[in-house]
Motif scaffolding. Structure first.
Motif, PDB file in Angstrom:
ATOM      1  N   SER A  76      15.224 -24.260 -13.440  1.00 29.70           N
ATOM      2  CA  SER A  76      16.550 -23.882 -13.958  1.00 29.70           C
ATOM      3  C   SER A  76      16.723 -24.356 -15.395  1.00 29.70           C
ATOM      4  O   SER A  76      17.348 -23.672 -16.208  1.00 29.70           O
ATOM      5  N   GLU A  77      16.153 -25.511 -15.734  1.00 35.73           N
ATOM      6  CA  GLU A  77      16.254 -25.990 -17.115  1.00 35.73           C
ATOM      7  C   GLU A  77      15.489 -25.066 -18.064  1.00 35.73           C
ATOM      8  O   GLU A  77      15.961 -24.754 -19.158  1.00 35.73           O
ATOM      9  N   THR A  78      14.326 -24.609 -17.627  1.00 29.61           N
ATOM     10  CA  THR A  78      13.548 -23.672 -18.450  1.00 29.61           C
ATOM     11  C   THR A  78      14.327 -22.380 -18.660  1.00 29.61           C
ATOM     12  O   THR A  78      14.402 -21.862 -19.771  1.00 29.61           O
ATOM     13  N   ARG A  79      14.938 -21.893 -17.599  1.00 24.59           N
ATOM     14  CA  ARG A  79      15.739 -20.659 -17.691  1.00 24.59           C
ATOM     15  C   ARG A  79      16.907 -20.843 -18.663  1.00 24.59           C
ATOM     16  O   ARG A  79      17.188 -19.966 -19.482  1.00 24.59           O
ATOM     17  N   GLN A  80      17.571 -21.987 -18.604  1.00 28.50           N
ATOM     18  CA  GLN A  80      18.691 -22.253 -19.507  1.00 28.50           C
ATOM     19  C   GLN A  80      18.234 -22.345 -20.958  1.00 28.50           C
ATOM     20  O   GLN A  80      18.906 -21.849 -21.869  1.00 28.50           O
ATOM     21  N   GLN A  81      17.093 -22.980 -21.197  1.00 26.34           N
ATOM     22  CA  GLN A  81      16.581 -23.107 -22.558  1.00 26.34           C
ATOM     23  C   GLN A  81      16.150 -21.750 -23.111  1.00 26.34           C
ATOM     24  O   GLN A  81      16.328 -21.468 -24.299  1.00 26.34           O
ATOM     25  N   LYS A  82      15.602 -20.890 -22.262  1.00 23.71           N
ATOM     26  CA  LYS A  82      15.236 -19.547 -22.715  1.00 23.71           C
ATOM     27  C   LYS A  82      16.478 -18.727 -23.063  1.00 23.71           C
ATOM     28  O   LYS A  82      16.470 -17.957 -24.028  1.00 23.71           O
ATOM     29  N   ALA A  83      17.531 -18.902 -22.298  1.00 19.47           N
ATOM     30  CA  ALA A  83      18.793 -18.207 -22.614  1.00 19.47           C
ATOM     31  C   ALA A  83      19.351 -18.719 -23.936  1.00 19.47           C
ATOM     32  O   ALA A  83      19.827 -17.934 -24.770  1.00 19.47           O
ATOM     33  N   LEU A  84      19.285 -20.030 -24.141  1.00 20.29           N
ATOM     34  CA  LEU A  84      19.741 -20.615 -25.404  1.00 20.29           C
ATOM     35  C   LEU A  84      18.929 -20.070 -26.572  1.00 20.29           C
ATOM     36  O   LEU A  84      19.491 -19.696 -27.605  1.00 20.29           O
ATOM     37  N   LEU A  85      17.622 -19.999 -26.408  1.00 16.88           N
ATOM     38  CA  LEU A  85      16.757 -19.466 -27.468  1.00 16.88           C
ATOM     39  C   LEU A  85      17.135 -18.025 -27.799  1.00 16.88           C
ATOM     40  O   LEU A  85      17.212 -17.647 -28.970  1.00 16.88           O
ATOM     41  N   GLY A  86      17.397 -17.231 -26.783  1.00 22.04           N
ATOM     42  CA  GLY A  86      17.817 -15.849 -27.019  1.00 22.04           C
ATOM     43  C   GLY A  86      19.091 -15.770 -27.843  1.00 22.04           C
ATOM     44  O   GLY A  86      19.205 -14.957 -28.764  1.00 22.04           O
ATOM     45  N   ARG A  87      20.050 -16.630 -27.547  1.00 19.80           N
ATOM     46  CA  ARG A  87      21.307 -16.648 -28.308  1.00 19.80           C
ATOM     47  C   ARG A  87      21.072 -17.121 -29.741  1.00 19.80           C
ATOM     48  O   ARG A  87      21.655 -16.573 -30.683  1.00 19.80           O
ATOM     49  N   GLN A  88      20.224 -18.133 -29.906  1.00 21.80           N
ATOM     50  CA  GLN A  88      19.943 -18.644 -31.248  1.00 21.80           C
ATOM     51  C   GLN A  88      19.282 -17.571 -32.110  1.00 21.80           C
ATOM     52  O   GLN A  88      19.672 -17.366 -33.260  1.00 21.80           O
ATOM     53  N   LEU A  89      18.294 -16.893 -31.558  1.00 25.06           N
ATOM     54  CA  LEU A  89      17.594 -15.866 -32.333  1.00 25.06           C
ATOM     55  C   LEU A  89      18.506 -14.673 -32.615  1.00 25.06           C
ATOM     56  O   LEU A  89      18.455 -14.094 -33.700  1.00 25.06           O
ATOM     57  N   ALA A  90      19.345 -14.323 -31.657  1.00 28.53           N
ATOM     58  CA  ALA A  90      20.288 -13.222 -31.886  1.00 28.53           C
ATOM     59  C   ALA A  90      21.289 -13.585 -32.975  1.00 28.53           C
ATOM     60  O   ALA A  90      21.675 -12.739 -33.779  1.00 28.53           O
ATOM     61  N   GLN A  91      21.695 -14.839 -33.018  1.00 28.13           N
ATOM     62  CA  GLN A  91      22.656 -15.288 -34.026  1.00 28.13           C
ATOM     63  C   GLN A  91      22.068 -15.208 -35.431  1.00 28.13           C
ATOM     64  O   GLN A  91      22.796 -15.022 -36.403  1.00 28.13           O
ATOM     65  N   LEU A  92      20.750 -15.329 -35.547  1.00 30.61           N
ATOM     66  CA  LEU A  92      20.119 -15.212 -36.866  1.00 30.61           C
ATOM     67  C   LEU A  92      20.218 -13.791 -37.420  1.00 30.61           C
ATOM     68  O   LEU A  92      20.202 -13.583 -38.621  1.00 30.61           O
ATOM     69  N   LYS A  93      20.302 -12.791 -36.535  1.00 32.01           N
ATOM     70  CA  LYS A  93      20.424 -11.387 -36.935  1.00 32.01           C
ATOM     71  C   LYS A  93      19.325 -10.975 -37.922  1.00 32.01           C
ATOM     72  O   LYS A  93      19.589 -10.361 -38.957  1.00 32.01           O
ATOM     73  N   LEU A  94      18.081 -11.327 -37.592  1.00 29.70           N
ATOM     74  CA  LEU A  94      16.962 -10.962 -38.462  1.00 29.70           C
ATOM     75  C   LEU A  94      16.658  -9.477 -38.310  1.00 29.70           C
ATOM     76  O   LEU A  94      16.501  -8.996 -37.184  1.00 29.70           O
ATOM     77  N   PRO A  95      16.571  -8.747 -39.404  1.00 28.86           N
ATOM     78  CA  PRO A  95      16.229  -7.325 -39.296  1.00 28.86           C
ATOM     79  C   PRO A  95      14.771  -7.177 -38.878  1.00 28.86           C
ATOM     80  O   PRO A  95      13.952  -8.080 -39.070  1.00 28.86           O
ATOM     81  N   ASP A  96      14.463  -6.034 -38.296  1.00 26.48           N
ATOM     82  CA  ASP A  96      13.087  -5.752 -37.899  1.00 26.48           C
ATOM     83  C   ASP A  96      12.194  -5.677 -39.128  1.00 26.48           C
ATOM     84  O   ASP A  96      12.642  -5.323 -40.220  1.00 26.48           O
ATOM     85  N   LEU A  97      10.907  -5.976 -38.926  1.00 25.54           N
ATOM     86  CA  LEU A  97       9.926  -5.839 -40.002  1.00 25.54           C
ATOM     87  C   LEU A  97       9.255  -4.478 -39.899  1.00 25.54           C
ATOM     88  O   LEU A  97       9.009  -3.975 -38.802  1.00 25.54           O
ATOM     89  N   ASP A  98       8.942  -3.886 -41.043  1.00 24.72           N
ATOM     90  CA  ASP A  98       8.196  -2.624 -41.011  1.00 24.72           C
ATOM     91  C   ASP A  98       6.705  -2.938 -40.843  1.00 24.72           C
ATOM     92  O   ASP A  98       6.304  -4.090 -40.652  1.00 24.72           O
ATOM     93  N   ALA A  99       5.852  -1.924 -40.907  1.00 24.82           N
ATOM     94  CA  ALA A  99       4.416  -2.095 -40.699  1.00 24.82           C
ATOM     95  C   ALA A  99       3.774  -3.034 -41.719  1.00 24.82           C
ATOM     96  O   ALA A  99       2.769  -3.679 -41.433  1.00 24.82           O
ATOM     97  N   GLN A 100       4.346  -3.137 -42.904  1.00 26.69           N
ATOM     98  CA  GLN A 100       3.811  -4.015 -43.941  1.00 26.69           C
ATOM     99  C   GLN A 100       4.392  -5.424 -43.867  1.00 26.69           C
ATOM    100  O   GLN A 100       4.091  -6.266 -44.702  1.00 26.69           O
TER     101      GLN A 100
END
Length: 126
Positions: A76-100
């Motif tokens: 359950s701790e691993t699941r919670q940390q993965k959910a936290l990571l998802g929120r952190q990365l989403a909050q960064l709002k990094l645009p997708d990278l192109d092929a280059q």
């Protein structure tokens, strides 16, 4: 930011956290607040790796305080940390990278424009 201090991973990061840092920082120009958030996400990645390593030889089910079967607490701790990571990365709002490997800022701008348009229509009932 082109500051060389920013390009090196912060102290205390382990293998997985440094890998995430090195994959993001050269590709994007991040504000100071985004760098703090990225560092936090990197620490979360390291913690997830530690939790998963600790689970390698552990059973998925363990005995509870009354002898009942229950899931291992590290699951359950691993699941919670993965959910936290998802929120952190989403909050960064990094645009997708192109092929280059160049950020596609236009994609994020279009997405945000669409969201703003729908929120405005919802607010005014149009």
């Amino acid at each position: 930011m082109t500051d060389s201090r920013v390009k090196t991973p912060p102290r205390g990061l382990k293998k997985h956290g440094r890998k995430l840092w090195r994959s993001v920082v050269p590709a994007y120009t991040l504000r100071p607040d985004e760098l703090v958030l990225l560092e936090s996400a990197c620490k979360t990645v390291d913690l997830i790796a530690e939790l998963e390593a600790a689970m390698v030889d552990e059973p998925l089910v363990t005995s509870g305080s009354m002898g009942q079967l229950r899931e291992h607490p590290l699951l359950s701790e691993t699941r919670q940390q993965k959910a936290l990571l998802g929120r952190q990365l989403a909050q960064l709002k990094l645009p997708d990278l192109d092929a280059q490997g160049v950020p596609q800022a236009k994609v994020n701008a279009q997405r945000e424009g669409g969201i703003a348009r729908w929120q405005q229509q919802w607010r005014y009932g149009q």
